[in-house]
Design an enzyme around this catalytic site. Structure first.
Site, PDB file in Angstrom:
ATOM      1  N   GLY A  27      60.777  20.058  58.059  1.00  0.00           N
ATOM      2  CA  GLY A  27      59.560  20.712  57.356  1.00  0.00           C
ATOM      3  C   GLY A  27      60.114  21.633  56.212  1.00  0.00           C
ATOM      4  N   SER A  28      59.246  21.633  55.380  1.00  0.00           N
ATOM      5  CA  SER A  28      59.713  22.652  54.042  1.00  0.00           C
ATOM      6  C   SER A  28      59.583  24.179  54.768  1.00  0.00           C
ATOM      7  CB  SER A  28      58.683  22.713  53.004  1.00  0.00           C
ATOM      8  OG  SER A  28      59.051  21.285  52.363  1.00  0.00           O
ATOM      9  N   THR A  88      71.142  61.114  39.240  1.00  0.00           N
ATOM     10  CA  THR A  88      71.346  61.437  37.871  1.00  0.00           C
ATOM     11  C   THR A  88      71.758  62.797  37.469  1.00  0.00           C
ATOM     12  OG1 THR A  88      69.580  59.997  37.112  1.00  0.00           O
ATOM     13  CG2 THR A  88      70.203  61.504  35.302  1.00  0.00           C
ATOM     14  N   SER A  89      71.314  63.801  38.320  1.00  0.00           N
ATOM     15  CA  SER A  89      71.686  65.119  38.021  1.00  0.00           C
ATOM     16  C   SER A  89      73.145  65.216  38.599  1.00  0.00           C
ATOM     17  CB  SER A  89      70.899  66.240  38.919  1.00  0.00           C
ATOM     18  OG  SER A  89      69.900  66.321  38.492  1.00  0.00           O
ATOM     19  N   THR A  91      64.444  67.821  30.261  1.00  0.00           N
ATOM     20  CA  THR A  91      65.497  67.716  31.222  1.00  0.00           C
ATOM     21  C   THR A  91      66.295  68.840  31.336  1.00  0.00           C
ATOM     22  OG1 THR A  91      67.345  67.075  29.406  1.00  0.00           O
ATOM     23  CG2 THR A  91      65.536  65.156  30.168  1.00  0.00           C
ATOM     24  N   HIS A 122      60.051  28.378  63.571  1.00  0.00           N
ATOM     25  CA  HIS A 122      58.825  28.221  63.152  1.00  0.00           C
ATOM     26  C   HIS A 122      57.726  29.117  63.934  1.00  0.00           C
ATOM     27  CE1 HIS A 122      61.107  24.000  63.260  1.00  0.00           C
ATOM     28  NE2 HIS A 122      60.441  24.086  61.792  1.00  0.00           N
ATOM     29  N   GLY A 138      64.745  70.054  36.849  1.00  0.00           N
ATOM     30  CA  GLY A 138      66.270  70.298  36.613  1.00  0.00           C
ATOM     31  C   GLY A 138      66.325  71.529  35.621  1.00  0.00           C
ATOM     32  N   ASP A 190      60.465  15.433  64.214  1.00  0.00           N
ATOM     33  CA  ASP A 190      61.673  15.103  63.171  1.00  0.00           C
ATOM     34  C   ASP A 190      62.485  13.902  63.989  1.00  0.00           C
ATOM     35  OD1 ASP A 190      61.139  17.062  61.458  1.00  0.00           O
ATOM     36  OD2 ASP A 190      62.364  18.456  62.212  1.00  0.00           O
ATOM     37  N   GLY A 210      60.802  63.818  43.867  1.00  0.00           N
ATOM     38  CA  GLY A 210      60.871  64.894  44.807  1.00  0.00           C
ATOM     39  C   GLY A 210      62.258  65.260  45.242  1.00  0.00           C
TER      40      GLY A 210
END
Length: 582
Positions: A55-56, A454-455, A506, A223, A563, A112, A410
Protein backbone atom coordinates in the site's frame (compact mmCIF):
# COMPACT_ATOMS: atom_id res chain seq x y z
CA UNK A 1 -4.14 13.58 14.50
CA UNK A 2 -3.58 16.15 11.78
CA UNK A 3 -6.39 16.09 9.22
CA UNK A 4 -5.06 18.90 7.05
CA UNK A 5 -3.38 18.04 3.75
CA UNK A 6 -2.16 19.92 0.71
CA UNK A 7 -3.63 17.21 -1.53
CA UNK A 8 -6.92 15.72 -0.38
CA UNK A 9 -7.63 13.54 -3.44
CA UNK A 10 -5.92 10.21 -2.58
CA UNK A 11 -5.87 9.00 -6.21
CA UNK A 12 -4.15 12.13 -7.46
CA UNK A 13 -1.84 12.09 -4.44
CA UNK A 14 -0.53 8.58 -5.11
CA UNK A 15 -0.20 9.15 -8.85
CA UNK A 16 1.68 12.41 -8.51
CA UNK A 17 3.95 11.01 -5.81
CA UNK A 18 4.91 8.07 -8.03
CA UNK A 19 5.53 10.41 -10.97
CA UNK A 20 7.84 12.52 -8.81
CA UNK A 21 10.24 9.60 -8.49
CA UNK A 22 10.88 9.71 -12.24
CA UNK A 23 11.84 13.36 -11.79
CA UNK A 24 14.38 12.78 -9.03
CA UNK A 25 15.81 9.45 -10.21
CA UNK A 26 16.79 9.07 -13.89
CA UNK A 27 17.03 5.30 -13.42
CA UNK A 28 13.30 4.76 -13.09
CA UNK A 29 10.10 4.97 -15.11
CA UNK A 30 6.41 4.78 -14.21
CA UNK A 31 3.71 2.46 -15.46
CA UNK A 32 0.79 4.74 -14.58
CA UNK A 33 -1.94 2.23 -15.30
CA UNK A 34 -0.59 -0.37 -12.90
CA UNK A 35 1.14 2.07 -10.51
CA UNK A 36 4.54 0.43 -10.99
CA UNK A 37 7.89 2.17 -10.62
CA UNK A 38 10.53 0.15 -12.48
CA UNK A 39 14.14 0.40 -13.58
CA UNK A 40 14.61 1.61 -17.14
CA UNK A 41 16.27 -0.91 -19.48
CA UNK A 42 20.03 -0.42 -19.83
CA UNK A 43 23.18 -2.17 -21.00
CA UNK A 44 24.11 -3.53 -17.56
CA UNK A 45 24.52 -7.31 -17.22
CA UNK A 46 21.28 -9.14 -16.57
CA UNK A 47 20.71 -10.04 -12.93
CA UNK A 48 18.03 -11.49 -10.70
CA UNK A 49 15.15 -9.03 -10.60
CA UNK A 50 13.71 -8.06 -7.21
CA UNK A 51 10.15 -6.82 -6.97
CA UNK A 52 8.35 -5.57 -3.90
CA UNK A 53 5.52 -3.25 -2.98
CA UNK A 54 2.40 -2.73 -0.93
CA UNK A 55 0.00 0.00 0.00
CA UNK A 56 1.01 3.61 -0.51
CA UNK A 57 1.62 5.83 2.50
CA UNK A 58 4.87 4.15 3.56
CA UNK A 59 7.21 6.22 1.42
CA UNK A 60 10.06 5.98 0.65
CA UNK A 61 9.13 2.29 0.79
CA UNK A 62 8.82 0.80 -1.71
CA UNK A 63 8.89 2.84 -4.88
CA UNK A 64 11.67 5.04 -3.54
CA UNK A 65 13.92 1.99 -3.31
CA UNK A 66 13.86 1.12 -6.99
CA UNK A 67 17.22 1.53 -8.68
CA UNK A 68 20.70 0.00 -9.02
CA UNK A 69 21.68 -1.98 -5.94
CA UNK A 70 18.17 -2.49 -4.65
CA UNK A 71 14.76 -3.10 -6.28
CA UNK A 72 14.00 -3.70 -9.92
CA UNK A 73 10.38 -2.65 -9.52
CA UNK A 74 7.81 -1.70 -6.88
CA UNK A 75 4.05 -2.03 -7.17
CA UNK A 76 1.91 0.50 -5.30
CA UNK A 77 -1.61 0.10 -3.99
CA UNK A 78 -3.82 2.90 -2.82
CA UNK A 79 -3.06 4.36 0.61
CA UNK A 80 -2.73 1.53 3.16
CA UNK A 81 -4.26 -0.98 0.70
CA UNK A 82 -2.60 -3.86 -1.14
CA UNK A 83 -2.11 -3.63 -4.89
CA UNK A 84 -4.11 -6.10 -6.95
CA UNK A 85 -2.75 -9.35 -8.31
CA UNK A 86 -3.19 -7.88 -11.80
CA UNK A 87 -0.86 -5.01 -10.94
CA UNK A 88 1.76 -7.34 -9.50
CA UNK A 89 1.50 -9.72 -12.46
CA UNK A 90 2.10 -6.81 -14.82
CA UNK A 91 5.18 -5.92 -12.84
CA UNK A 92 6.63 -9.42 -12.98
CA UNK A 93 5.79 -10.22 -16.58
CA UNK A 94 6.41 -6.89 -18.33
CA UNK A 95 8.39 -4.44 -16.20
CA UNK A 96 11.46 -6.43 -15.08
CA UNK A 97 14.01 -8.77 -16.64
CA UNK A 98 13.04 -12.39 -16.07
CA UNK A 99 16.04 -14.14 -17.66
CA UNK A 100 17.77 -14.79 -14.31
CA UNK A 101 14.54 -15.15 -12.36
CA UNK A 102 12.44 -12.88 -10.15
CA UNK A 103 12.43 -12.61 -6.37
CA UNK A 104 9.30 -11.09 -4.84
CA UNK A 105 9.69 -9.73 -1.31
CA UNK A 106 6.52 -8.77 0.50
CA UNK A 107 5.56 -7.81 4.03
CA UNK A 108 3.36 -10.15 6.03
CA UNK A 109 -0.08 -8.64 5.53
CA UNK A 110 -2.88 -10.86 4.28
CA UNK A 111 -3.77 -8.73 1.28
CA UNK A 112 -0.16 -8.35 0.17
CA UNK A 113 0.64 -12.02 0.60
CA UNK A 114 -2.42 -13.06 -1.41
CA UNK A 115 -2.04 -10.52 -4.24
CA UNK A 116 1.71 -10.99 -4.67
CA UNK A 117 1.42 -14.76 -4.15
CA UNK A 118 -1.24 -15.08 -6.84
CA UNK A 119 0.94 -13.13 -9.26
CA UNK A 120 3.95 -15.31 -8.47
CA UNK A 121 1.97 -18.45 -9.19
CA UNK A 122 0.71 -16.94 -12.46
CA UNK A 123 4.30 -16.13 -13.39
CA UNK A 124 5.45 -19.66 -12.60
CA UNK A 125 2.62 -21.05 -14.69
CA UNK A 126 3.88 -18.88 -17.54
CA UNK A 127 7.36 -20.41 -17.20
CA UNK A 128 9.03 -17.60 -15.24
CA UNK A 129 11.37 -18.68 -12.45
CA UNK A 130 9.94 -16.78 -9.48
CA UNK A 131 10.19 -17.09 -5.73
CA UNK A 132 8.57 -15.16 -2.90
CA UNK A 133 9.89 -14.23 0.56
CA UNK A 134 7.49 -12.95 3.21
CA UNK A 135 8.96 -10.70 5.89
CA UNK A 136 7.39 -10.55 9.35
CA UNK A 137 9.67 -8.65 11.72
CA UNK A 138 7.24 -6.92 14.10
CA UNK A 139 7.31 -8.22 17.69
CA UNK A 140 4.68 -5.72 18.84
CA UNK A 141 2.15 -8.52 18.63
CA UNK A 142 3.53 -11.70 20.17
CA UNK A 143 3.18 -15.34 19.16
CA UNK A 144 -0.01 -15.97 21.10
CA UNK A 145 -1.95 -13.06 19.64
CA UNK A 146 -0.39 -13.36 16.18
CA UNK A 147 -1.52 -16.97 15.90
CA UNK A 148 -1.41 -18.45 12.41
CA UNK A 149 -1.03 -15.02 10.82
CA UNK A 150 2.38 -14.52 12.39
CA UNK A 151 4.36 -11.32 12.75
CA UNK A 152 3.48 -8.22 10.75
CA UNK A 153 6.04 -6.77 8.38
CA UNK A 154 7.34 -3.30 9.20
CA UNK A 155 10.48 -1.20 8.72
CA UNK A 156 13.03 -3.99 9.10
CA UNK A 157 11.87 -5.18 5.69
CA UNK A 158 14.04 -2.54 4.02
CA UNK A 159 17.15 -4.29 5.40
CA UNK A 160 16.03 -7.47 3.66
CA UNK A 161 15.49 -5.56 0.42
CA UNK A 162 18.93 -3.96 0.61
CA UNK A 163 20.70 -7.25 1.30
CA UNK A 164 18.87 -9.04 -1.51
CA UNK A 165 19.41 -6.16 -3.92
CA UNK A 166 23.13 -5.97 -3.26
CA UNK A 167 23.56 -9.71 -3.69
CA UNK A 168 21.59 -9.66 -6.94
CA UNK A 169 23.83 -6.86 -8.21
CA UNK A 170 26.81 -9.16 -7.66
CA UNK A 171 25.29 -11.62 -10.14
CA UNK A 172 24.24 -14.31 -7.67
CA UNK A 173 21.56 -16.86 -8.60
CA UNK A 174 17.89 -16.59 -7.70
CA UNK A 175 18.26 -19.39 -5.14
CA UNK A 176 21.18 -17.59 -3.48
CA UNK A 177 19.41 -14.24 -3.40
CA UNK A 178 16.17 -15.74 -2.07
CA UNK A 179 18.10 -17.71 0.56
CA UNK A 180 19.87 -14.55 1.73
CA UNK A 181 16.56 -12.69 1.95
CA UNK A 182 15.01 -15.47 4.04
CA UNK A 183 18.05 -15.64 6.30
CA UNK A 184 17.92 -11.90 6.89
CA UNK A 185 14.19 -12.06 7.64
CA UNK A 186 14.77 -14.86 10.16
CA UNK A 187 17.38 -12.78 11.98
CA UNK A 188 15.31 -9.62 12.17
CA UNK A 189 13.09 -8.07 14.82
CA UNK A 190 11.33 -4.71 14.94
CA UNK A 191 8.92 -2.82 17.15
CA UNK A 192 7.28 0.57 16.80
CA UNK A 193 5.66 3.19 19.01
CA UNK A 194 3.51 6.21 18.24
CA UNK A 195 1.93 9.16 20.00
CA UNK A 196 -1.03 9.30 17.63
CA UNK A 197 -2.88 7.68 14.77
CA UNK A 198 -2.62 9.16 11.28
CA UNK A 199 -5.34 10.44 9.00
CA UNK A 200 -5.60 9.17 5.43
CA UNK A 201 -6.37 11.97 2.95
CA UNK A 202 -9.86 11.68 1.52
CA UNK A 203 -11.21 9.50 4.31
CA UNK A 204 -13.76 10.38 6.95
CA UNK A 205 -12.25 11.55 10.20
CA UNK A 206 -12.38 8.98 12.98
CA UNK A 207 -11.38 9.60 16.57
CA UNK A 208 -12.37 6.12 17.67
CA UNK A 209 -9.78 4.54 19.93
CA UNK A 210 -7.73 7.76 19.84
CA UNK A 211 -4.74 8.06 22.11
CA UNK A 212 -5.02 10.44 25.03
CA UNK A 213 -2.74 13.43 25.39
CA UNK A 214 0.73 12.24 26.37
CA UNK A 215 -0.15 8.60 25.82
CA UNK A 216 2.02 6.38 23.65
CA UNK A 217 1.06 3.15 21.91
CA UNK A 218 3.81 0.55 22.10
CA UNK A 219 3.85 -1.79 19.16
CA UNK A 220 1.53 0.25 16.94
CA UNK A 221 1.54 -1.01 13.36
CA UNK A 222 2.15 1.09 10.27
CA UNK A 223 -1.57 1.27 9.41
CA UNK A 224 -2.77 2.47 12.84
CA UNK A 225 -3.05 -1.13 14.11
CA UNK A 226 -3.03 -1.60 17.85
CA UNK A 227 0.09 -2.77 19.61
CA UNK A 228 0.82 -4.41 22.93
CA UNK A 229 -0.33 -1.60 25.18
CA UNK A 230 -0.59 2.10 25.97
CA UNK A 231 0.99 4.16 28.69
CA UNK A 232 2.09 7.67 29.63
CA UNK A 233 5.85 7.26 29.92
CA UNK A 234 9.03 9.18 29.16
CA UNK A 235 11.31 8.31 26.25
CA UNK A 236 13.83 6.44 28.39
CA UNK A 237 11.18 4.08 29.76
CA UNK A 238 9.57 3.71 26.33
CA UNK A 239 12.87 2.69 24.73
CA UNK A 240 13.55 0.32 27.63
CA UNK A 241 10.25 -1.48 27.04
CA UNK A 242 10.74 -1.61 23.29
CA UNK A 243 14.23 -3.09 23.62
CA UNK A 244 12.94 -5.65 26.11
CA UNK A 245 10.37 -6.79 23.56
CA UNK A 246 13.14 -7.14 20.98
CA UNK A 247 15.83 -8.75 23.13
CA UNK A 248 14.47 -10.34 26.32
CA UNK A 249 15.00 -14.08 25.85
CA UNK A 250 12.82 -14.84 28.86
CA UNK A 251 9.79 -13.42 27.02
CA UNK A 252 8.83 -16.59 25.19
CA UNK A 253 6.01 -14.77 23.41
CA UNK A 254 8.49 -12.49 21.66
CA UNK A 255 11.94 -14.08 21.79
CA UNK A 256 12.13 -14.56 18.04
CA UNK A 257 15.85 -13.97 17.54
CA UNK A 258 18.85 -14.69 19.78
CA UNK A 259 21.44 -12.03 19.10
CA UNK A 260 24.62 -14.05 19.29
CA UNK A 261 26.32 -12.46 16.28
CA UNK A 262 29.14 -10.02 16.99
CA UNK A 263 27.68 -7.76 14.33
CA UNK A 264 24.27 -6.24 14.96
CA UNK A 265 22.66 -3.65 12.72
CA UNK A 266 20.40 -1.03 14.29
CA UNK A 267 17.74 0.72 12.19
CA UNK A 268 15.77 3.54 13.80
CA UNK A 269 12.93 4.44 11.48
CA UNK A 270 10.94 7.67 11.49
CA UNK A 271 7.25 6.99 10.90
CA UNK A 272 7.03 10.33 9.12
CA UNK A 273 6.12 12.98 11.67
CA UNK A 274 9.04 13.08 14.11
CA UNK A 275 11.44 15.99 13.71
CA UNK A 276 15.07 15.29 12.84
CA UNK A 277 15.99 16.90 16.15
CA UNK A 278 13.87 14.42 18.12
CA UNK A 279 15.11 11.52 16.00
CA UNK A 280 18.62 12.44 17.10
CA UNK A 281 17.59 12.25 20.75
CA UNK A 282 15.81 8.94 20.17
CA UNK A 283 18.84 7.49 18.41
CA UNK A 284 21.12 8.49 21.28
CA UNK A 285 18.76 6.93 23.83
CA UNK A 286 18.47 3.66 21.91
CA UNK A 287 22.22 3.25 21.33
CA UNK A 288 22.98 4.14 24.95
CA UNK A 289 20.53 1.57 26.33
CA UNK A 290 21.71 -1.13 23.92
CA UNK A 291 25.21 -0.71 25.29
CA UNK A 292 24.41 -0.36 28.97
CA UNK A 293 21.59 -2.89 29.15
CA UNK A 294 22.54 -5.53 26.59
CA UNK A 295 26.24 -4.98 25.86
CA UNK A 296 25.40 -4.47 22.20
CA UNK A 297 27.46 -1.97 20.24
CA UNK A 298 25.86 -1.86 16.80
CA UNK A 299 28.16 -2.41 13.84
CA UNK A 300 25.94 -0.06 11.86
CA UNK A 301 23.47 2.58 13.03
CA UNK A 302 20.92 3.74 10.44
CA UNK A 303 18.48 6.49 11.41
CA UNK A 304 15.94 8.23 9.20
CA UNK A 305 12.81 7.73 7.13
CA UNK A 306 12.77 4.30 5.56
CA UNK A 307 9.18 3.13 6.01
CA UNK A 308 6.68 5.74 7.13
CA UNK A 309 3.05 5.72 8.12
CA UNK A 310 2.14 8.91 6.26
CA UNK A 311 3.04 11.58 8.84
CA UNK A 312 3.00 9.20 11.79
CA UNK A 313 4.16 10.72 15.06
CA UNK A 314 6.28 7.75 16.02
CA UNK A 315 9.32 5.62 15.33
CA UNK A 316 10.37 2.00 15.16
CA UNK A 317 13.49 0.12 16.22
CA UNK A 318 14.83 -2.77 14.13
CA UNK A 319 17.70 -5.08 15.01
CA UNK A 320 19.35 -7.41 12.53
CA UNK A 321 21.60 -10.27 13.55
CA UNK A 322 24.10 -9.76 10.71
CA UNK A 323 25.33 -13.23 9.76
CA UNK A 324 27.17 -14.32 6.63
CA UNK A 325 25.18 -15.33 3.58
CA UNK A 326 26.53 -17.04 0.47
CA UNK A 327 30.03 -16.36 1.78
CA UNK A 328 29.41 -12.62 2.07
CA UNK A 329 28.64 -10.68 5.24
CA UNK A 330 25.30 -8.95 5.47
CA UNK A 331 27.19 -5.88 6.66
CA UNK A 332 29.06 -5.59 3.37
CA UNK A 333 25.79 -6.02 1.45
CA UNK A 334 24.19 -3.22 3.45
CA UNK A 335 27.23 -1.04 2.75
CA UNK A 336 27.23 -1.82 -0.97
CA UNK A 337 26.50 1.16 -3.24
CA UNK A 338 22.99 1.85 -4.49
CA UNK A 339 21.30 4.67 -6.36
CA UNK A 340 17.87 5.00 -4.81
CA UNK A 341 16.42 7.99 -2.98
CA UNK A 342 14.85 5.85 -0.27
CA UNK A 343 18.01 4.28 1.15
CA UNK A 344 19.64 6.81 3.46
CA UNK A 345 22.99 5.32 4.46
CA UNK A 346 25.75 7.63 3.18
CA UNK A 347 28.57 6.40 5.43
CA UNK A 348 31.03 4.11 3.60
CA UNK A 349 32.33 0.76 4.88
CA UNK A 350 35.87 2.01 5.25
CA UNK A 351 34.66 4.77 7.57
CA UNK A 352 32.69 2.38 9.76
CA UNK A 353 35.53 -0.14 9.93
CA UNK A 354 38.13 2.50 10.82
CA UNK A 355 36.38 3.00 14.17
CA UNK A 356 38.10 6.34 14.55
CA UNK A 357 37.85 7.44 18.20
CA UNK A 358 40.23 10.39 18.08
CA UNK A 359 39.07 13.75 19.40
CA UNK A 360 40.58 17.20 19.39
CA UNK A 361 41.75 18.39 22.77
CA UNK A 362 42.21 21.88 24.12
CA UNK A 363 40.06 24.82 25.09
CA UNK A 364 37.71 26.56 22.69
CA UNK A 365 38.52 29.87 24.31
CA UNK A 366 40.96 32.32 22.76
CA UNK A 367 43.29 33.96 25.23
CA UNK A 368 42.78 37.55 24.29
CA UNK A 369 44.70 38.87 27.28
CA UNK A 370 48.15 37.42 26.52
CA UNK A 371 49.88 39.70 29.05
CA UNK A 372 48.97 42.68 31.24
CA UNK A 373 47.80 45.41 28.91
CA UNK A 374 48.51 48.44 31.01
CA UNK A 375 44.99 49.70 30.26
CA UNK A 376 44.00 50.34 33.86
CA UNK A 377 41.40 51.89 36.10
CA UNK A 378 40.59 51.65 39.78
CA UNK A 379 39.36 48.08 40.39
CA UNK A 380 36.83 49.01 43.09
CA UNK A 381 35.33 51.74 40.90
CA UNK A 382 35.14 49.33 37.98
CA UNK A 383 33.44 46.63 40.03
CA UNK A 384 30.96 49.04 41.61
CA UNK A 385 29.93 50.58 38.27
CA UNK A 386 29.59 47.19 36.57
CA UNK A 387 27.58 45.76 39.44
CA UNK A 388 25.10 48.64 39.44
CA UNK A 389 24.73 48.54 35.65
CA UNK A 390 24.12 44.80 35.55
CA UNK A 391 21.63 44.97 38.41
CA UNK A 392 19.69 47.63 36.51
CA UNK A 393 19.43 45.33 33.49
CA UNK A 394 18.24 42.46 35.66
CA UNK A 395 15.64 44.67 37.35
CA UNK A 396 14.36 45.87 33.98
CA UNK A 397 13.60 42.34 32.73
CA UNK A 398 9.82 42.53 33.30
CA UNK A 399 9.65 45.92 31.60
CA UNK A 400 11.71 44.81 28.60
CA UNK A 401 9.73 41.57 28.32
CA UNK A 402 6.47 43.54 28.30
CA UNK A 403 7.73 45.71 25.46
CA UNK A 404 9.02 42.72 23.50
CA UNK A 405 5.73 40.89 23.92
CA UNK A 406 4.06 43.78 22.12
CA UNK A 407 6.51 44.13 19.22
CA UNK A 408 8.53 40.90 19.18
CA UNK A 409 8.51 37.35 20.48
CA UNK A 410 8.87 38.17 24.17
CA UNK A 411 12.36 36.77 24.79
CA UNK A 412 14.47 39.93 24.79
CA UNK A 413 14.10 40.64 28.51
CA UNK A 414 14.94 37.09 29.54
CA UNK A 415 17.96 37.04 27.22
CA UNK A 416 19.35 40.30 28.63
CA UNK A 417 18.68 39.19 32.19
CA UNK A 418 20.39 35.84 31.62
CA UNK A 419 23.49 37.52 30.23
CA UNK A 420 23.55 40.17 32.97
CA UNK A 421 23.15 37.59 35.74
CA UNK A 422 26.00 35.51 34.33
CA UNK A 423 28.36 38.50 34.10
CA UNK A 424 27.34 39.70 37.58
CA UNK A 425 28.03 36.27 39.03
CA UNK A 426 31.46 36.29 37.37
CA UNK A 427 32.25 39.78 38.68
CA UNK A 428 31.19 38.88 42.21
CA UNK A 429 32.97 35.52 42.33
CA UNK A 430 36.12 36.15 40.26
CA UNK A 431 36.33 39.87 40.91
CA UNK A 432 38.05 42.37 38.64
CA UNK A 433 41.72 43.26 38.39
CA UNK A 434 41.59 46.84 37.17
CA UNK A 435 43.34 45.71 33.97
CA UNK A 436 40.45 46.50 31.65
CA UNK A 437 41.62 44.36 28.76
CA UNK A 438 42.02 41.33 30.99
CA UNK A 439 38.68 41.86 32.73
CA UNK A 440 36.82 42.53 29.49
CA UNK A 441 38.26 39.40 27.83
CA UNK A 442 36.85 37.31 30.68
CA UNK A 443 33.46 39.02 30.41
CA UNK A 444 33.35 38.36 26.65
CA UNK A 445 33.61 34.62 27.30
CA UNK A 446 30.76 34.82 29.82
CA UNK A 447 28.55 36.69 27.34
CA UNK A 448 29.32 34.24 24.54
CA UNK A 449 28.41 31.27 26.73
CA UNK A 450 25.25 32.68 28.26
CA UNK A 451 23.55 34.95 25.74
CA UNK A 452 21.98 33.54 22.62
CA UNK A 453 19.81 34.93 19.87
CA UNK A 454 20.42 38.08 17.86
CA UNK A 455 21.15 40.25 20.89
CA UNK A 456 23.72 37.78 22.17
CA UNK A 457 25.51 37.75 18.84
CA UNK A 458 25.52 41.55 18.60
CA UNK A 459 26.89 41.99 22.10
CA UNK A 460 29.54 39.33 21.56
CA UNK A 461 30.73 40.93 18.30
CA UNK A 462 30.79 44.39 19.86
CA UNK A 463 32.68 43.30 22.97
CA UNK A 464 35.22 41.26 21.00
CA UNK A 465 35.79 44.30 18.80
CA UNK A 466 36.17 46.41 21.94
CA UNK A 467 38.90 44.07 23.20
CA UNK A 468 40.71 44.49 19.90
CA UNK A 469 40.27 48.27 19.98
CA UNK A 470 41.65 48.50 23.51
CA UNK A 471 44.69 46.50 22.47
CA UNK A 472 45.57 49.23 19.98
CA UNK A 473 45.56 52.00 22.59
CA UNK A 474 48.60 53.24 24.44
CA UNK A 475 49.05 51.78 27.89
CA UNK A 476 48.15 53.83 30.88
CA UNK A 477 45.08 55.04 32.70
CA UNK A 478 41.90 54.78 30.63
CA UNK A 479 40.31 58.17 30.24
CA UNK A 480 36.74 58.47 29.09
CA UNK A 481 37.90 59.88 25.79
CA UNK A 482 40.07 56.80 25.31
CA UNK A 483 37.01 54.73 26.07
CA UNK A 484 35.05 56.70 23.50
CA UNK A 485 37.71 56.14 20.84
CA UNK A 486 37.70 52.38 21.51
CA UNK A 487 33.91 52.25 21.54
CA UNK A 488 33.78 54.14 18.23
CA UNK A 489 36.05 51.51 16.65
CA UNK A 490 33.79 48.78 18.06
CA UNK A 491 30.76 50.43 16.48
CA UNK A 492 32.58 50.49 13.16
CA UNK A 493 33.40 46.79 13.50
CA UNK A 494 29.79 45.94 14.40
CA UNK A 495 28.54 47.81 11.33
CA UNK A 496 30.33 45.24 9.14
CA UNK A 497 28.01 42.50 10.39
CA UNK A 498 24.66 44.26 10.67
CA UNK A 499 23.03 46.94 8.52
CA UNK A 500 21.32 48.34 11.63
CA UNK A 501 21.83 52.05 12.11
CA UNK A 502 20.15 54.71 14.27
CA UNK A 503 16.53 55.01 13.18
CA UNK A 504 16.07 51.29 12.47
CA UNK A 505 14.51 50.64 15.91
CA UNK A 506 17.17 48.36 17.38
CA UNK A 507 19.62 48.49 20.28
CA UNK A 508 21.85 50.51 17.93
CA UNK A 509 19.54 53.45 18.60
CA UNK A 510 20.82 53.58 22.19
CA UNK A 511 24.40 52.53 21.49
CA UNK A 512 25.44 55.11 18.92
CA UNK A 513 24.24 58.21 20.83
CA UNK A 514 26.03 56.95 23.96
CA UNK A 515 29.34 56.62 22.08
CA UNK A 516 28.87 59.90 20.22
CA UNK A 517 28.20 61.98 23.32
CA UNK A 518 30.93 60.27 25.33
CA UNK A 519 33.41 61.07 22.55
CA UNK A 520 32.19 64.66 22.31
CA UNK A 521 31.90 65.57 26.01
CA UNK A 522 33.80 62.92 27.92
CA UNK A 523 30.82 62.81 30.31
CA UNK A 524 29.51 59.35 31.16
CA UNK A 525 26.31 60.81 32.62
CA UNK A 526 25.54 62.89 29.54
CA UNK A 527 26.23 59.87 27.31
CA UNK A 528 23.90 57.67 29.40
CA UNK A 529 21.13 60.28 29.29
CA UNK A 530 21.54 60.54 25.49
CA UNK A 531 21.14 56.78 25.22
CA UNK A 532 17.97 56.83 27.34
CA UNK A 533 16.52 59.74 25.33
CA UNK A 534 17.21 57.87 22.08
CA UNK A 535 15.61 54.70 23.47
CA UNK A 536 12.46 56.65 24.38
CA UNK A 537 12.34 58.11 20.89
CA UNK A 538 12.16 54.64 19.33
CA UNK A 539 8.51 54.58 20.42
CA UNK A 540 6.51 55.18 17.26
CA UNK A 541 9.51 54.37 15.06
CA UNK A 542 8.90 51.81 12.30
CA UNK A 543 11.27 48.83 12.57
CA UNK A 544 13.58 48.21 9.62
CA UNK A 545 15.34 45.19 11.09
CA UNK A 546 14.70 42.43 13.58
CA UNK A 547 11.62 40.41 14.36
CA UNK A 548 9.56 43.56 14.91
CA UNK A 549 9.49 43.99 11.12
CA UNK A 550 7.17 41.00 10.86
CA UNK A 551 4.85 41.96 13.72
CA UNK A 552 1.80 43.81 12.52
CA UNK A 553 -0.49 46.15 14.36
CA UNK A 554 0.18 49.44 16.08
CA UNK A 555 2.19 48.14 19.02
CA UNK A 556 5.30 49.99 17.85
CA UNK A 557 3.52 53.26 18.58
CA UNK A 558 2.95 52.30 22.21
CA UNK A 559 6.31 51.00 23.42
CA UNK A 560 10.00 51.71 22.80
CA UNK A 561 12.34 49.18 21.24
CA UNK A 562 13.05 46.52 23.90
CA UNK A 563 16.72 46.11 23.01
CA UNK A 564 17.43 49.83 23.03
CA UNK A 565 15.60 50.22 26.32
CA UNK A 566 17.53 47.40 27.97
CA UNK A 567 20.88 48.81 26.86
CA UNK A 568 19.94 52.28 28.08
CA UNK A 569 19.24 50.77 31.51
CA UNK A 570 22.79 49.41 31.54
CA UNK A 571 24.28 52.79 30.60
CA UNK A 572 22.26 54.60 33.29
CA UNK A 573 23.51 52.14 35.89
CA UNK A 574 27.07 52.53 34.66
CA UNK A 575 26.79 56.28 35.15
CA UNK A 576 25.19 55.92 38.58
CA UNK A 577 21.90 57.47 37.44
CA UNK A 578 18.44 56.37 38.49
CA UNK A 579 16.35 54.35 35.99
CA UNK A 580 13.83 57.20 35.75
CA UNK A 581 16.47 59.68 34.55
CA UNK A 582 15.60 61.38 31.26
Amino acid sequence: MSTRHFVNDPTKLVGDALHSLTLVNPHVALDEEHKIIYRRPNDAPTQVSILSGGGSGHEPSFAGMVGPGMLSAAVAGTIFASPSATQVRAGITSRVDVDKGVLVVVMNYTGDVLSFGMAVEKARAAGIDAQMVVVGDDVGVGRAKGGKVGRRGIAGTVLVLKIAGALAALGRSLDAVASAARLAAENLVSVGASLDHVHVPGRAISTEDALQDGEVEIGMGIHNEIGSGRDKIALSELVSRMLAQLLDQSDKDRAFVRFDSKQVVLLINNLGGVSILEMGAITTEVVTQLGSGYNIKPARVLSGMFMTSLNGLGFSISLLNAVDTDGISMISLLDAPSEVPGWAAPIQSVTWEARNTQVRAGSSQFDQRKKPSGQTMDASTEKSALTTALQRVIAAEAEVTKYDTVVGDGDCGIGLKRGAEAVLKHVQQAGVTGDILSDLADIVSVVENNMDGTSGALYAIFLNALVHALQSLESGALTRRKWAAALKKSCDALSKYTPARPGDRTLIDALYPFVEILEKTGSLKEAALAARKAAIETQGMHASLGRSVYVGGTGFTKVPDPGAWGLSCFFLGLAGLEPTAE
